[in-house]
Scaffold this active site. Structure first.
Site: not given
Ligand SMILES: Nc1nc2c(c(=O)[nH]1)N=C([C@H](O)[C@@H](O)CO)CN2
Length: 120
Positions: A23, A55, A75, A100
């Site tokens: 990724e 803004y 996060e 995302k």
């Molecule tokens: N709470 C989250 N869960 C997940 C994240 C994240 O950033 N915060 N990221 C992933 C992976 O990067 C996902 O986008 C692709 O498998 C998974 N869970």
């Protein structure tokens, strides 16, 4: 009491993020939604950009943070953005959503929502 907001809707930012190496191999697009209350509503009468939260400056700041980080998760990125905006723009309340899109099959978008401060 009237509590004016400014908002930014679906700002597209390109960044390297994600848990897996595959990724993180290429930049991906995140969508940023932000709402901020204003500390005062003086600009409604004065018509001055200096009496409000600009803004355009907020969007620039978000762009610079999302282009210069090494986080894997959404996060810490959301936390960095919200802490920086609070310090620099003094908004009494903020809600930040980072989406995302199309990373999981059959899901339009995933992400995080952070809220900070007291909404009046
Ligand atoms: N709470 C989250 N869960 C997940 C994240 C994240 O950033 N915060 N990221 C992933 C992976 O990067 C996902 O986008 C692709 O498998 C998974 N869970």
């Amino acid at each position: 009491m009237m509590a004016p907001l400014i908002f930014i809707e679906e700002m597209k930012v390109e960044t390297i993020i994600g848990v897996s190496d595959w990724e993180r191999a290429l930049p991906q697009t995140l969508l940023i939604d932000l709402e901020m209350t204003l500390p005062q509503i003086t600009s409604a009468n004065s018509d001055l950009i200096t009496d409000t939260i600009d803004y355009a400056l907020v969007a620039e700041r978000i762009k610079s943070i999302t282009s210069n980080h090494t986080f894997k998760l959404l996060e810490p990125l959301a936390y960095r953005i919200i802490e920086t905006l609070e310090k620099e723009f003094k908004a009494p309340w903020m809600k930040l959503k980072i989406s995302k899109p199309q990373i999981l099959p059959q899901v339009k978008a995933v992400g995080v929502i952070f809220e900070k401060g007291v909404r009046t």
